[in-house]
Design an enzyme around this catalytic site. Structure first.
Site, PDB file in Angstrom:
ATOM      1  N   ASP A  74      97.390   9.721   5.500  1.00  0.00           N
ATOM      2  CA  ASP A  74      96.958  10.904   4.758  1.00  0.00           C
ATOM      3  C   ASP A  74      96.185  10.383   3.560  1.00  0.00           C
ATOM      4  O   ASP A  74      96.663   9.492   2.846  1.00  0.00           O
ATOM      5  CB  ASP A  74      98.115  11.798   4.319  1.00  0.00           C
ATOM      6  CG  ASP A  74      97.578  13.190   3.964  1.00  0.00           C
ATOM      7  OD1 ASP A  74      96.941  13.820   4.824  1.00  0.00           O
ATOM      8  OD2 ASP A  74      97.766  13.636   2.818  1.00  0.00           O
ATOM      9  N   PHE A 157      82.423   7.942   6.262  1.00  0.00           N
ATOM     10  CA  PHE A 157      82.654   9.362   6.552  1.00  0.00           C
ATOM     11  C   PHE A 157      83.091  10.047   5.261  1.00  0.00           C
ATOM     12  O   PHE A 157      83.152   9.421   4.207  1.00  0.00           O
ATOM     13  CB  PHE A 157      83.719   9.524   7.652  1.00  0.00           C
ATOM     14  CG  PHE A 157      85.095   9.055   7.245  1.00  0.00           C
ATOM     15  CD1 PHE A 157      85.417   7.711   7.266  1.00  0.00           C
ATOM     16  CD2 PHE A 157      86.077   9.957   6.833  1.00  0.00           C
ATOM     17  CE1 PHE A 157      86.680   7.269   6.872  1.00  0.00           C
ATOM     18  CE2 PHE A 157      87.338   9.524   6.445  1.00  0.00           C
ATOM     19  CZ  PHE A 157      87.641   8.169   6.471  1.00  0.00           C
TER      20      PHE A 157
HETATM   21  P1  ITT Z   1      93.993  13.482  10.294  1.00  0.00           P
HETATM   22  O1  ITT Z   1      94.859  14.466   9.571  1.00  0.00           O
HETATM   23  O2  ITT Z   1      93.859  13.753  11.747  1.00  0.00           O
HETATM   24  O3  ITT Z   1      94.394  12.050   9.988  1.00  0.00           O
HETATM   25  P2  ITT Z   1      91.972  14.440   8.445  1.00  0.00           P
HETATM   26  O4  ITT Z   1      90.522  14.172   8.222  1.00  0.00           O
HETATM   27  O5  ITT Z   1      92.432  15.853   8.579  1.00  0.00           O
HETATM   28  O6  ITT Z   1      92.483  13.576   9.711  1.00  0.00           O
HETATM   29  P3  ITT Z   1      93.305  14.135   5.864  1.00  0.00           P
HETATM   30  O7  ITT Z   1      93.964  15.453   5.865  1.00  0.00           O
HETATM   31  O8  ITT Z   1      94.083  12.938   5.425  1.00  0.00           O
HETATM   32  O9  ITT Z   1      92.757  13.712   7.287  1.00  0.00           O
HETATM   33  O10 ITT Z   1      91.981  14.265   4.988  1.00  0.00           O
HETATM   34  C1  ITT Z   1      91.325  13.170   4.542  1.00  0.00           C
HETATM   35  C2  ITT Z   1      89.985  13.580   3.964  1.00  0.00           C
HETATM   36  O11 ITT Z   1      89.765  12.801   2.771  1.00  0.00           O
HETATM   37  C3  ITT Z   1      88.854  13.231   4.916  1.00  0.00           C
HETATM   38  O12 ITT Z   1      88.493  14.308   5.730  1.00  0.00           O
HETATM   39  C4  ITT Z   1      87.736  12.843   3.946  1.00  0.00           C
HETATM   40  O13 ITT Z   1      87.072  13.987   3.505  1.00  0.00           O
HETATM   41  C5  ITT Z   1      88.491  12.232   2.761  1.00  0.00           C
HETATM   42  N1  ITT Z   1      88.611  10.757   2.916  1.00  0.00           N
HETATM   43  C6  ITT Z   1      89.721  10.045   3.259  1.00  0.00           C
HETATM   44  N2  ITT Z   1      89.446   8.744   3.358  1.00  0.00           N
HETATM   45  C7  ITT Z   1      88.132   8.606   3.094  1.00  0.00           C
HETATM   46  C8  ITT Z   1      87.247   7.518   3.078  1.00  0.00           C
HETATM   47  O14 ITT Z   1      87.647   6.298   3.384  1.00  0.00           O
HETATM   48  N3  ITT Z   1      85.974   7.744   2.766  1.00  0.00           N
HETATM   49  C9  ITT Z   1      85.546   8.979   2.471  1.00  0.00           C
HETATM   50  N4  ITT Z   1      86.297  10.078   2.492  1.00  0.00           N
HETATM   51  C10 ITT Z   1      87.597   9.903   2.789  1.00  0.00           C
END
Ligand code: ITT
Length: 205
Positions: A74, A157
């Site tokens: 997360d 991303f």
């Molecule tokens: P899962 O729950 O399936 O793992 P998700 O994209 O819904 O995927 P999160 O709820 O943890 O995951 O949201 C993470 C968000 O934070 C992601 O969509 C990005 O917008 C941002 N994020 C996380 N890590 C990042 C990174 O390394 N670089 C850029 N943005 C990031």
């Protein structure tokens, strides 16, 4: 030859999947990663208000549903000038879950009058391991930086095009995957958890 431990990667975000696979291949070569997409499961609703709570929720739900150990990430961006927001709401900040462009535009708008000296932020990543019997373990990684006024770069991303890590003049979207891994919140968390995976799965920890 040593037996490989199966571990379900409980994330559907393709950007994260690529980073986790790359890092675990190097730091936990004895783990056989399986994708949550192989199983016919509903999305886990992220109802927690901390990264830790949501990572545990995702890992534990998938471990219980598949009967296999699971690893969940997360993560998000915490912006000082927004009091730590979007935080756990990073993926759905502009409304629709995972709309990276809309999320970036919203943050740029919200910070339009904020001077460079006050544009500090952190990328945060909590990784959770869970067993079907309810046992869990978490680690956290953070990367400090600042939010740019305009996007730049096409790697990575999410918020990568507007995040410039401290000590750099480029965004994480302008870094090679290896360079981002070497400093990122996810790289830090995965390097911390990698040596714990085998003992955790074999019940020694
Ligand atoms: P899962 O729950 O399936 O793992 P998700 O994209 O819904 O995927 P999160 O709820 O943890 O995951 O949201 C993470 C968000 O934070 C992601 O969509 C990005 O917008 C941002 N994020 C996380 N890590 C990042 C990174 O390394 N670089 C850029 N943005 C990031």
């Amino acid at each position: 030859m040593q037996m490989k431990h199966e571990l379900v990667l409980a994330t559907r975000n393709k950007g994260k999947v690529a980073e986790v696979e790359r890092l675990l291949k190097v730091h936990a070569p004895n783990v056989l990663l399986r994708s949550v997409a192989e199983f016919d499961l509903a999305d886990v609703e992220e109802t927690g208000d901390t990264f830790e709570a949501n990572a545990i929720l995702k890992a534990l739900t998938i471990a219980k549903e598949t009967g296999l150990p699971a690893l969940a990430d997360d993560s998000g961006i915490s912006i000082d000038a927004l009091g730590g927001a979007p935080g756990v709401y990073s993926a759905r900040w502009a409304g629709k879950h995972g709309d990276d462009l809309a999320n970036i535009e919203k943050v740029i708008r919200e910070l339009v009058d904020v001077p460079d000296s006050k544009r500090g932020a952190a990328f945060v990543c909590v990784i959770a391991l869970a067993l079907p019997n309810g046992k869990t373990f978490t680690v956290r990684g953070e990367l400090r930086g600042m939010v740019r006024h305009a996007p730049s770069g096409s790697e990575g991303f999410g918020y990568d095009p507007i995040f410039q890590p401290d000590g750099y003049q480029i965004t994480t979207a302008e870094m090679s995957p290896e360079e981002k891994d070497s400093i990122s919140h996810r790289g830090i968390a995965l390097r911390k958890i990698a040596p714990e995976i085998q003992p955790f799965l074999s019940g020694d920890k």
